[in-house]
Enzyme design. Sequence first.
Site, PDB file in Angstrom:
ATOM      1  N   LYS A   1      33.471  -3.538   4.401  1.00  0.00           N
ATOM      2  CA  LYS A   1      33.463  -3.222   2.825  1.00  0.00           C
ATOM      3  C   LYS A   1      34.455  -4.361   2.264  1.00  0.00           C
ATOM      4  O   LYS A   1      34.058  -5.046   1.330  1.00  0.00           O
ATOM      5  CB  LYS A   1      34.029  -2.180   2.533  1.00  0.00           C
ATOM      6  CG  LYS A   1      33.001  -0.868   2.532  1.00  0.00           C
ATOM      7  CD  LYS A   1      33.520   0.464   1.987  1.00  0.00           C
ATOM      8  CE  LYS A   1      32.683   1.650   2.302  1.00  0.00           C
ATOM      9  NZ  LYS A   1      33.437   2.951   1.617  1.00  0.00           N
TER      10      LYS A   1
ATOM     11  N   ASP B   1      32.644   4.266  -2.605  1.00  0.00           N
ATOM     12  CA  ASP B   1      32.386   5.539  -1.716  1.00  0.00           C
ATOM     13  C   ASP B   1      30.779   5.029  -1.712  1.00  0.00           C
ATOM     14  O   ASP B   1      30.051   5.008  -2.747  1.00  0.00           O
ATOM     15  CB  ASP B   1      32.529   6.788  -2.202  1.00  0.00           C
ATOM     16  CG  ASP B   1      32.591   7.859  -1.193  1.00  0.00           C
ATOM     17  OD1 ASP B   1      33.433   7.979  -0.107  1.00  0.00           O
ATOM     18  OD2 ASP B   1      31.319   8.568  -1.103  1.00  0.00           O
TER      19      ASP B   1
ATOM     20  N   PHE C   1      26.907  -3.829   8.524  1.00  0.00           N
ATOM     21  CA  PHE C   1      27.550  -2.798   9.349  1.00  0.00           C
ATOM     22  C   PHE C   1      26.718  -1.565   9.135  1.00  0.00           C
ATOM     23  O   PHE C   1      25.700  -1.372   8.420  1.00  0.00           O
ATOM     24  CB  PHE C   1      29.105  -2.594   8.727  1.00  0.00           C
ATOM     25  CG  PHE C   1      29.345  -2.218   7.106  1.00  0.00           C
ATOM     26  CD1 PHE C   1      29.101  -3.080   6.181  1.00  0.00           C
ATOM     27  CD2 PHE C   1      29.347  -0.598   7.273  1.00  0.00           C
ATOM     28  CE1 PHE C   1      29.117  -2.584   5.091  1.00  0.00           C
ATOM     29  CE2 PHE C   1      29.479  -0.408   5.751  1.00  0.00           C
ATOM     30  CZ  PHE C   1      29.349  -1.328   4.616  1.00  0.00           C
ATOM     31  N   GLY C   2      27.210  -0.561   9.548  1.00  0.00           N
ATOM     32  CA  GLY C   2      26.689   0.804   9.298  1.00  0.00           C
ATOM     33  C   GLY C   2      25.203   0.979   9.819  1.00  0.00           C
ATOM     34  O   GLY C   2      24.914   0.450  10.732  1.00  0.00           O
ATOM     35  N   TYR C   3      24.718   1.488   8.577  1.00  0.00           N
ATOM     36  CA  TYR C   3      23.099   1.541   8.782  1.00  0.00           C
ATOM     37  C   TYR C   3      22.109   0.357   8.513  1.00  0.00           C
ATOM     38  O   TYR C   3      20.847   0.454   8.351  1.00  0.00           O
ATOM     39  CB  TYR C   3      22.722   2.960   7.940  1.00  0.00           C
ATOM     40  CG  TYR C   3      23.534   3.948   8.440  1.00  0.00           C
ATOM     41  CD1 TYR C   3      23.182   4.941   9.418  1.00  0.00           C
ATOM     42  CD2 TYR C   3      24.497   4.480   7.866  1.00  0.00           C
ATOM     43  CE1 TYR C   3      23.537   6.136   9.896  1.00  0.00           C
ATOM     44  CE2 TYR C   3      25.403   5.386   8.063  1.00  0.00           C
ATOM     45  CZ  TYR C   3      24.848   6.355   8.912  1.00  0.00           C
ATOM     46  OH  TYR C   3      25.659   7.536   9.619  1.00  0.00           O
ATOM     47  N   ASP C   4      22.967  -0.635   8.396  1.00  0.00           N
ATOM     48  CA  ASP C   4      22.131  -1.980   7.870  1.00  0.00           C
ATOM     49  C   ASP C   4      20.664  -2.061   8.805  1.00  0.00           C
ATOM     50  O   ASP C   4      19.783  -2.575   8.409  1.00  0.00           O
ATOM     51  CB  ASP C   4      22.984  -3.246   7.813  1.00  0.00           C
ATOM     52  CG  ASP C   4      23.692  -3.098   6.571  1.00  0.00           C
ATOM     53  OD1 ASP C   4      23.209  -2.723   5.496  1.00  0.00           O
ATOM     54  OD2 ASP C   4      24.800  -3.790   6.441  1.00  0.00           O
TER      55      ASP C   4
ATOM     56  N   LYS D   1      22.869 -10.316   0.733  1.00  0.00           N
ATOM     57  CA  LYS D   1      23.147  -8.821   0.628  1.00  0.00           C
ATOM     58  C   LYS D   1      24.055  -8.522  -0.628  1.00  0.00           C
ATOM     59  O   LYS D   1      23.692  -7.576  -1.470  1.00  0.00           O
ATOM     60  CB  LYS D   1      23.907  -8.345   1.749  1.00  0.00           C
ATOM     61  CG  LYS D   1      23.700  -6.896   1.854  1.00  0.00           C
ATOM     62  CD  LYS D   1      24.679  -6.082   3.029  1.00  0.00           C
ATOM     63  CE  LYS D   1      25.044  -4.670   2.576  1.00  0.00           C
ATOM     64  NZ  LYS D   1      25.982  -4.211   3.901  1.00  0.00           N
TER      65      LYS D   1
ATOM     66  N   HIS E   1      23.447  -2.288  -3.050  1.00  0.00           N
ATOM     67  CA  HIS E   1      24.085  -1.227  -4.033  1.00  0.00           C
ATOM     68  C   HIS E   1      25.522  -1.612  -4.137  1.00  0.00           C
ATOM     69  O   HIS E   1      25.941  -1.647  -5.413  1.00  0.00           O
ATOM     70  CB  HIS E   1      24.310  -0.012  -3.029  1.00  0.00           C
ATOM     71  CG  HIS E   1      24.858   0.125  -1.574  1.00  0.00           C
ATOM     72  ND1 HIS E   1      24.176  -1.129  -0.915  1.00  0.00           N
ATOM     73  CD2 HIS E   1      25.480   0.627  -1.137  1.00  0.00           C
ATOM     74  CE1 HIS E   1      24.986  -0.994   0.387  1.00  0.00           C
ATOM     75  NE2 HIS E   1      25.649   0.173   0.145  1.00  0.00           N
TER      76      HIS E   1
END
Length: 206
Positions: free
Chosen positions: A14, A83, A165-168, A188, A193
């Site tokens: 992030k 968040d 990262f994460g759910y990308d 991106k 978001h």
Amino acid sequence: MMQRLIIATKNECKINEIKRFFEEVAINGERPLFNILSLGDVGVDLDLEAVEDGATFEENATKKAIAVWKALDDENCIVLADDSGLEIDALGGEPGVDSANFMGRETPYQLRFDKILDDMRNVPYDKRNARFVCVMAVVIKSEVSTFKATIEGKIVDKPTGCSGFGYDPIFCVPEFNCTSAELSLTQKNKISHRGKALQMVVEHLK
Ligand code: IMP
């Protein structure tokens, strides 16, 4: 002297996206308005995970931002907290607000993908809608404001790409017809978001 803006997260990915966003705002003709700092840069060591016990993205972003603002004890600092999470319609909005902890905070994302894709193995393309949600909370002079943005997409049937990262890797961005893990940071940030919420934050800070 440039005003200090502290990013209230320990998530390096992030931090990268947010720092790059502010660098590129500068490139697009506007001045670099802030000295962007991480918690490490300002020597704040807070257990932010313990603070994230709210039921909504707004609540958690606000809690994190206020906790850091109080720890800083400097009226002139701006604090920015993010968040975020992934909502999958076919799974009733899961993993949602608890995206970071889904199946356990330390669980490798590959295992989470396996579970999600297995649960969705019979879900047809037109029912695979999902969205990333981001709420940014900004504290200026003890006043908190929140900004919410989303990006709509589809859950793919095979993880693809290794950026982000994460759910990308399981989130397809229809506009680019690829997953968000196949986008550059700049691409991106333009559509995500987080990028859209940051755009609102910049308008607010102007
Ligand atoms: P938070 O730190 O509680 O906001 O957790 C956010 C979690 O949501 C991350 O750890 C990821 O699992 C997921 N997430 C949020 N934004 C993104 C993104 O841009 N790409 C992929 N996963 C994301």
